[in-house]
Design a protein around this motif. Structure first.
Motif: not given
Length: 127
Positions: A17-25, A31-45
């Motif tokens: 498992v490697t940790q990176g950042e996508r859209h600031g999260h 092996r390069g395939k994402g499976f989990a991420w922290l997600r903030k709610f958008s204003k629309a959400d």
């Protein structure tokens, strides 16, 4: 009630498992395939929640193998697991960490990892 520390421990127990950042999260991949991420709610959400209070942060998103598995996870009624319209037709569920049991969190993250891991790596995993 699970914590970010519980999540970190589950992730540390999974091979490659490697940790990176996508859209600031923070995002976790195998092996390069994402499976989990922290997600903030958008204003629309947040707007879609209407008068309902949105689930508390931090929110974890985890992939499922496919939409059928997603429906099964949601139908299981696990406390803290939900979806939002933004995730319609996308194989992932959301997890309110302060609500989910740590064992259920582990199961969801391991299943997400298994859905992303290459077959040769998944076959060697004994957890």
């Amino acid at each position: 009630m699970a914590t970010l520390e519980d999540l970190a421990q589950v992730l540390a127990d999974l091979p490659e498992v490697t940790q990176g950042e996508r859209h600031g999260h923070p995002t976790w991949s195998v092996r390069g395939k994402g499976f989990a991420w922290l997600r903030k709610f958008s204003k629309a959400d947040i707007k879609r929640f209407g008068d309902q209070k949105p689930p508390a942060q931090p929110i974890l998103a985890v992939n499922t193998a496919d939409l059928h598995e997603k429906e099964g996870v949601l139908a299981a009624g696990i406390d803290g697991v939900f979806t939002i319209p933004h995730f319609d037709n996308f194989p992932a569920v959301l997890v309110e960490l302060i609500v989910i049991d740590p064992k259920d969190l582990r199961d969801l993250v391991v299943d997400a990892w298994l859905s992303a891991a290459p077959a040769d790596l998944a076959e060697t995993f004994d957890g």
